[in-house]
Design an enzyme around this catalytic site. Structure first.
Site, mmCIF file in Angstrom:
data_model
loop_
_atom_site.group_PDB
_atom_site.id
_atom_site.type_symbol
_atom_site.label_atom_id
_atom_site.label_comp_id
_atom_site.label_asym_id
_atom_site.label_seq_id
_atom_site.Cartn_x
_atom_site.Cartn_y
_atom_site.Cartn_z
ATOM 1 N N CYS A 6 -8.716 15.776 -17.442
ATOM 2 C CA CYS A 6 -9.628 14.752 -16.933
ATOM 3 C C CYS A 6 -9.829 14.934 -15.423
ATOM 4 O O CYS A 6 -10.933 14.763 -14.917
ATOM 5 C CB CYS A 6 -9.077 13.352 -17.154
ATOM 6 S SG CYS A 6 -8.283 13.116 -18.721
ATOM 7 N N ASP A 7 -8.756 15.233 -14.705
ATOM 8 C CA ASP A 7 -8.803 15.117 -13.244
ATOM 9 C C ASP A 7 -8.663 16.432 -12.493
ATOM 10 O O ASP A 7 -8.854 16.464 -11.273
ATOM 11 C CB ASP A 7 -7.674 14.173 -12.773
ATOM 12 C CG ASP A 7 -7.802 12.794 -13.399
ATOM 13 O OD1 ASP A 7 -8.938 12.386 -13.683
ATOM 14 O OD2 ASP A 7 -6.772 12.122 -13.601
ATOM 15 N N CYS A 39 -3.384 13.428 -16.655
ATOM 16 C CA CYS A 39 -4.308 14.204 -17.478
ATOM 17 C C CYS A 39 -4.982 15.280 -16.632
ATOM 18 O O CYS A 39 -5.915 14.997 -15.882
ATOM 19 C CB CYS A 39 -5.352 13.276 -18.086
ATOM 20 S SG CYS A 39 -6.601 14.166 -19.020
#
Ligand SMILES: Cc1cc2nc3c(=O)[nH]c(=O)nc-3n(C[C@H](O)[C@H](O)[C@H](O)COP(=O)(O)OP(=O)(O)OC[C@H]3O[C@@H](n4cnc5c(N)ncnc54)[C@H](O)[C@@H]3O)c2cc1C
Length: 307
Positions: free
Chosen positions: A141-142, A138
């Site tokens: 997200c990261d 992701c």
């Protein structure tokens, strides 16, 4: 051990992605008082992306979470109840169907299954061990953790390419590693990636190992045409090589085809009273609007069948 509470419901929706929440809006408006089991992620996969700009009626860029929370609000407004729990087992052999979570036993007259899909892993040495330590599925997200670093994106579809473009906001360089010599991504994504100076491509190549002690340090890659292997330093790897339906709950209980639940044209499964929608049924298009439409179809068929 605490005894589980029992609850009767006319409609239980398993999954809270676009499909489940659309089904909730329609069945709630029909006064069927649906309960939605959220599973691990309220809102589903779309919460993993920072930008959605192709959902009709929402022309301005919006985050996946913000958009899907509008679905949640709309469903709740019409009376849907959200239960922040996952189905642990489903008994399809009797009606009402029995669905257990960790704290409740639901007796549901009708079920809508909408457990979606999830990312496929590379399944190579080092990947599991370094997930969360440089291996990610992701970018949204990261991505910010990789500011100024050199990362790889594995995959050649639209998701892979769009996520690579997104990563260029943070990283110094993204190398897209693809097993073919051309991308499968849509034309707009390809054009944007190919003109982005921070993106380069490694064609005809697969990853055979993720290398690192406590964090990703390098990838061992193999050219599928020449067979030649080499180790290339990377500080992170983002994997976007496809999705698989989440259907472990149904194994041995419903007929599955490649993990997907077969339905008729109106989203009925083989079991009367059980409907299915979204990427548990069909991962061909993997778009919010497709799952939302199928959720609505499942709900409308259920409403018709009850009538
Ligand atoms: C990074 C990324 C970017 C994307 N960008 C876009 C975009 O810009 N535009 C677009 O249209 N689409 C986009 N998509 C695709 C979109 O997110 C999906 O098409 C959509 O989320 C599918 O919805 P779904 O309801 O079928 O399944 P999912 O979103 O997968 O939802 C499944 C639901 O089932 C729940 N669940 C799982 N197991 C259980 C259980 N045991 N009990 C109860 N519930 C359970 C999960 O918690 C989840 O709520 C993107 C996807 C990703 C990953």
């Amino acid at each position: 051990m605490k005894e589980k509470s029992q609850q009767n419901t006319k409609v239980l929706i398993v999954g809270s992605g676009a499909a489940g929440l659309s089904a909730a809006i329609y069945t709630a408006r029909a006064e069927l008082e649906p309960v939605v089991l959220t599973g691990p992620t309220l809102g589903g996969q779309i919460t993993l992306t920072a930008d959605v700009e192709n959902y009709p009626g929402v022309p301005d860029r919006i985050s996946g979470t913000e958009l899907i929370m509008r679905f949640v609000d709309q469903a709740e407004k019409f009376g849907a109840k959200i239960d922040y729990a996952a189905a642990e087992s489903i008994d399809f052999s009797r009606r009402p169907f029995v669905v257990e979570t960790d704290s409740k036993v639901y007796h549901a007259e009708n079920l809508i299954l909408a457990t979606g899909s999830k990312a496929v892993a590379l399944d190579v040495p080092g990947e599991k061990e370094l997930t969360g330590a440089g291996v990610s599925y992701c970018a949204t997200c990261d991505g910010a953790f990789f500011r100024g670093k050199k990362v790889a994106v594995v995959g050649g579809g639209t998701s892979a390419v769009e996520e690579a473009i997104f990563l260029t906001r943070f990283v110094e360089k993204v190398t897209i590693i693809h097993r073919r010599d051309q991308l499968r991504a849509d034309a707009a994504a390809q054009k944007a990636a190919k003109s982005n100076p921070k993106i380069e491509f490694l064609w005809d190549t697969v990853v055979s190992e993720v290398i690192g002690e406590d964090f990703v340090e390098a990838l061992r890659v193999k050219n599928v045409k020449s067979g030649a292997e080499k180790v290339i330093p990377f500080e992170g790897v983002f994997v976007f090589i496809g999705h698989r339906p989440v259907s472990n709950l149904y194994e041995g209980k419903l007929t599955l085809e490649n993990g997907q639940i077969p339905v008729d044209l109106h989203m009925r499964t083989e079991v009367p009273g059980v409907y299915a929608a979204g990427e548990t049924v069909d991962g061909e298009y993997r778009q919010l609007i497709v799952s939302a439409a199928q959720g609505a179809q499942a709900a409308l068929t259920l409403i018709k069948d009850l009538a």
